[in-house]
Design a protein around this motif. Structure first.
Motif, mmCIF file in Angstrom:
data_model
loop_
_atom_site.group_PDB
_atom_site.id
_atom_site.type_symbol
_atom_site.label_atom_id
_atom_site.label_comp_id
_atom_site.label_asym_id
_atom_site.label_seq_id
_atom_site.Cartn_x
_atom_site.Cartn_y
_atom_site.Cartn_z
ATOM 1 N N GLU A 336 -28.774 -26.863 5.726
ATOM 2 C CA GLU A 336 -29.006 -26.933 4.282
ATOM 3 C C GLU A 336 -28.849 -25.577 3.603
ATOM 4 O O GLU A 336 -28.671 -25.504 2.380
ATOM 5 C CB GLU A 336 -30.395 -27.497 3.991
ATOM 6 N N THR A 393 -36.594 -31.669 2.435
ATOM 7 C CA THR A 393 -37.202 -32.322 1.278
ATOM 8 C C THR A 393 -36.329 -33.458 0.768
ATOM 9 O O THR A 393 -35.104 -33.479 0.993
ATOM 10 C CB THR A 393 -37.426 -31.321 0.135
ATOM 11 N N SER A 394 -36.938 -34.392 0.063
ATOM 12 C CA SER A 394 -36.160 -35.498 -0.506
ATOM 13 C C SER A 394 -35.183 -34.980 -1.552
ATOM 14 O O SER A 394 -34.093 -35.536 -1.729
ATOM 15 C CB SER A 394 -37.097 -36.537 -1.119
ATOM 16 N N GLU A 395 -35.548 -33.889 -2.255
ATOM 17 C CA GLU A 395 -34.649 -33.303 -3.250
ATOM 18 C C GLU A 395 -33.359 -32.811 -2.601
ATOM 19 O O GLU A 395 -32.262 -33.012 -3.131
ATOM 20 C CB GLU A 395 -35.343 -32.155 -3.987
ATOM 21 N N VAL A 396 -33.496 -32.176 -1.439
ATOM 22 C CA VAL A 396 -32.305 -31.699 -0.722
ATOM 23 C C VAL A 396 -31.462 -32.876 -0.258
ATOM 24 O O VAL A 396 -30.230 -32.863 -0.368
ATOM 25 C CB VAL A 396 -32.721 -30.801 0.458
ATOM 26 N N HIS A 398 -31.312 -35.852 -1.642
ATOM 27 C CA HIS A 398 -30.675 -36.458 -2.821
ATOM 28 C C HIS A 398 -29.475 -35.618 -3.297
ATOM 29 O O HIS A 398 -28.541 -36.168 -3.894
ATOM 30 C CB HIS A 398 -31.689 -36.585 -3.963
ATOM 31 N N HIS A 399 -29.512 -34.325 -3.021
ATOM 32 C CA HIS A 399 -28.399 -33.470 -3.430
ATOM 33 C C HIS A 399 -27.206 -33.618 -2.487
ATOM 34 O O HIS A 399 -26.055 -33.760 -2.948
ATOM 35 C CB HIS A 399 -28.839 -32.002 -3.468
ATOM 36 N N TRP A 400 -27.452 -33.580 -1.160
ATOM 37 C CA TRP A 400 -26.369 -33.488 -0.210
ATOM 38 C C TRP A 400 -25.760 -34.827 0.185
ATOM 39 O O TRP A 400 -24.539 -34.926 0.371
ATOM 40 C CB TRP A 400 -26.841 -32.759 1.059
ATOM 41 N N VAL A 427 -33.227 -42.439 -0.448
ATOM 42 C CA VAL A 427 -32.043 -41.633 -0.750
ATOM 43 C C VAL A 427 -30.771 -42.446 -0.513
ATOM 44 O O VAL A 427 -29.830 -42.409 -1.319
ATOM 45 C CB VAL A 427 -32.037 -40.340 0.079
ATOM 46 N N SER A 431 -27.928 -43.333 -3.153
ATOM 47 C CA SER A 431 -26.626 -42.715 -2.917
ATOM 48 C C SER A 431 -25.522 -43.708 -2.633
ATOM 49 O O SER A 431 -24.334 -43.400 -2.820
ATOM 50 C CB SER A 431 -26.722 -41.728 -1.742
#
Length: 615
Positions: A336, A393-396, A398-400, A427, A431
């Motif tokens: 990440e 993290t869930s934020e990471v 959701h980004h990748w 996620v 996605s």
């Protein structure tokens, strides 16, 4: 499983010679002394098979020419399990140029050869029969494993030690048995497989335990846990690796009463331990050990669950040299903190004549149940101070994840705890909107503890559950203590996962478990230990979650092929597919379950040529 792989650029050691040319066959594994009687039995089975073949083969001359068309037929009627859509059984398969040209009765394959193949081949059709009682199945696949780590684990194997003292003694014995290591106290000592859950103590091992022995004291020692989510290291390693941060996100540094690290590092904290770069010779040796052992148990394909750039380079190099003796489906390790590479890197598809594919990314969501690192919604029953930890993290996520899916990469996420599986499915659900699920085929690696609601969501989303049956029979002895009597019902709920409509793919996670796929087959259909026991008695641990034999066989053949985008060429014995198959000494589909583990591999065949055994 955590990954510690390095590149290697040299070639595997040449196989031993026998009646099959050296380039076509690997040497069988060297039997361990402790299993000499088993290997004598294996040898006897192999000799009996050869005698049978010699007296019952209808060929025009000498040994079988695997480059020419040949038919392999069951001597017991229809004992070739094709694993096609109808789960058909047949008598014979016709092999031509490494592919299956036809299936059917002997007369049918002879007719096909005469009308379709003979015109392109000057030789007569060679026909071989399997030994009585044996069967033929498609080449077996392991959907989640670690080849190079397995090879490393065989060098200083710590699995089976009964306490800390016996583990220390085994490390000492290894050092004393290797004069070069014994003389040079700066040489790193690397081992793995210790399992604190079977020791008669509640405490974790420490550096002090290693340093207590004068032979070990002052040496850099790194010992990986059975589940590969914990490192037990010596004081010398901590001296080299320090100083250490106070907190590691997604990891744990165990400390003594004075607040100093005590030698135990969990999950992401393992990454701060310095390990020397392995030489080409080190990795070559480990790869050769792994290949030798996996073909001996009938594996033709392995999904390697986490290739860092260096290890991917190693496998790619072997592919370029045509030195991959098995099929590898690689999952590229995700960092990440690194740059996004999904739009700049091309997937590897069917390199080295289908021996290497790498078109997926592997992401860790949480830790492991064995080390209390799996992320749970509620605290652990045996340690109410923790709910485990997310390693990302869930934020990471959701980004990748959308980026990789957008650019055509399969996304495979390690998720064990119910909270981790729920977050990852959140996620995926977000996605996958607008994504062709059959083109992306996302996977949950392990999918161990999943709530009923999330199991249903798994099926609706079309996410593949990559599961390991032998994890269930290993963990069943301590699982309820860790999770409690209600939550444990969501652990390894294989039948419930299938009933939700989800696809599965079976693996072992070796070296965490044995690479032998028959141990996974047995665990899946019985939910029992190898000696026929379970916490719930002889019917198995939560027997309602057992798989049928047909589901288990498909789970290690056509289902892994689908999970690796290779179902059009692998996974079943159908015309047009590659001739990967295994000859087993017994019919695992009909014999008593307690006889499954006595089944031997007579031959493992890839592209029509044996890589283990012969026929």
């Amino acid at each position: 499983m955590s990954l510690r792989q390095r590149p290697v650029s040299t070639e595997p050691a040449p196989p031993k010679e026998d009646s099959v040319p050296a380039k076509e066959k690997l040497a069988p594994p060297v039997p361990p002394k402790s299993a000499s009687s088993l290997w004598i039995l294996l040898a006897a089975v192999g000799i009996s098979a050869l005698v049978y073949f010699a007296s019952n083969s209808f060929i025009t001359g000498g040994s079988l020419d695997y480059l020419a068309p040949y038919a392999l037929c069951s001597s017991d009627s229809s004992k070739v399990y094709t694993v096609d859509a109808q789960n058909s059984q047949t008598q014979c398969i016709l092999i031509d140029n490494g592919y299956i040209a036809n299936t059917g009765t002997l007369e049918e394959v002879k007719l096909h050869w005469k009308t379709k193949v003979a015109g392109t081949s000057p030789s007569e059709l060679q026909i071989r029969y399997t030994p009585p009682g044996s069967i033929v199945v498609p080449g077996l696949s392991d959907s989640h494993a670690h080849l190079l780590e397995y090879g490393a684990s065989r060098e200083l194997a710590l699995e089976g030690t009964k306490d800390i003292q016996e583990t220390v003694a085994r490390v000492k014995k290894y050092i004393l048995a290797n004069p070069e290591i014994q003389r040079n106290t700066s040489t790193y000592v690397l081992g793995g497989g210790w399992d604190h859950t079977v020791w008669p103590t509640t405490r974790w091992p420490t550096a002090a335990d290693l340093d207590s022995d004068p032979v070990l004291r002052g040496r850099p020692i790194i010992l990986q846990s059975k589940d590969c989510h914990a490192l037990w290291v010596s004081s010398k390693v901590m001296e080299i690796s320090g100083p250490f941060p106070n907190v590691v996100e997604g990891g744990v540094i165990f400390r003594d009463d004075s607040g100093q690290p005590n030698g135990m590092f969990l999950d992401n904290a393992q990454d701060i331990i310095f390990q020397p770069a392995l030489t080409d010779g080190d990795l070559l040796r480990r790869f050769s050990i792994a290949v030798r052992d996996v073909v001996a148990v009938g594996l033709t394909s392995v999904h390697d669950a986490g290739l860092n750039p260096a290890s991917l380079k190693f496998f790619s190099k072997q592919a370029e040299l045509n030195k991959l003796p098995i099929r590898i489906y690689g999952m590229t390790f995700f960092d990440e903190n690194g740059e996004y590479w999904g739009n700049t890197t091309k997937p590897i598809i069917d390199a080295a004549n289908g021996r290497l594919n790498a078109r997926s990314v592997k992401i860790f969501a949480d830790g492991a149940l064995r080390t209390s690192g799996a992320a749970l919604y509620e605290p652990y029953a045996d340690d109410p101070t923790t709910t485990g930890a997310m390693r990302i993290t869930s934020e990471v996520l959701h980004h990748w994840l959308p980026l990789f899916l957008r650019d055509g990469w399969q996304v495979n996420v390690h998720a064990i705890g119910d909270r981790a599986n729920g977050i990852v499915l959140d996620v995926f659900e977000a996605s996958l909107k607008g994504i062709n699920i059959s083109a992306s085929r996302p996977r949950l690696e392990h999918a161990q503890i999943i709530t009923q609601a999330d199991r249903e969501r798994l099926g609706k989303l079309g996410v593949i559950a990559s599961i390991q049956p032998t994890h269930a029979t290993s963990d069943m002895w301590y699982a309820q203590d860790r999770l409690g009597p209600e939550r444990v019902k969501n652990l390894y709920a294989f039948r419930s996962i299938i009933n939700s409509g989800a696809r599965i793919a079976l693996g072992s996670d070796f070296p965490v478990e044995s690479p032998n796929p028959l141990t996974g087959f047995y665990a899946a259909i019985t939910r029992l230990s190898a000696d026929g026991e379970s916490p719930h008695g002889s019917d198995g641990w939560f027997p309602e979650e057992r798989l049928t034999r047909q589901e288990a066989l498909r789970g290690m053949t056509i289902d892994p092929a689908y999970a690796s985008f290779t179902e059009s060429t692998l996974g079943s014995l159908e015309p047009g597919k590659r001739a990967d198959f295994v000859i087993l000494s017994q019919d695992i589909m009909t014999i008593d379950p307690d006889q499954v583990l006595t089944t031997k591999v007579i031959a493992t065949v890839i592209d029509g040529k044996p890589v283990y055994g012969q026929f």
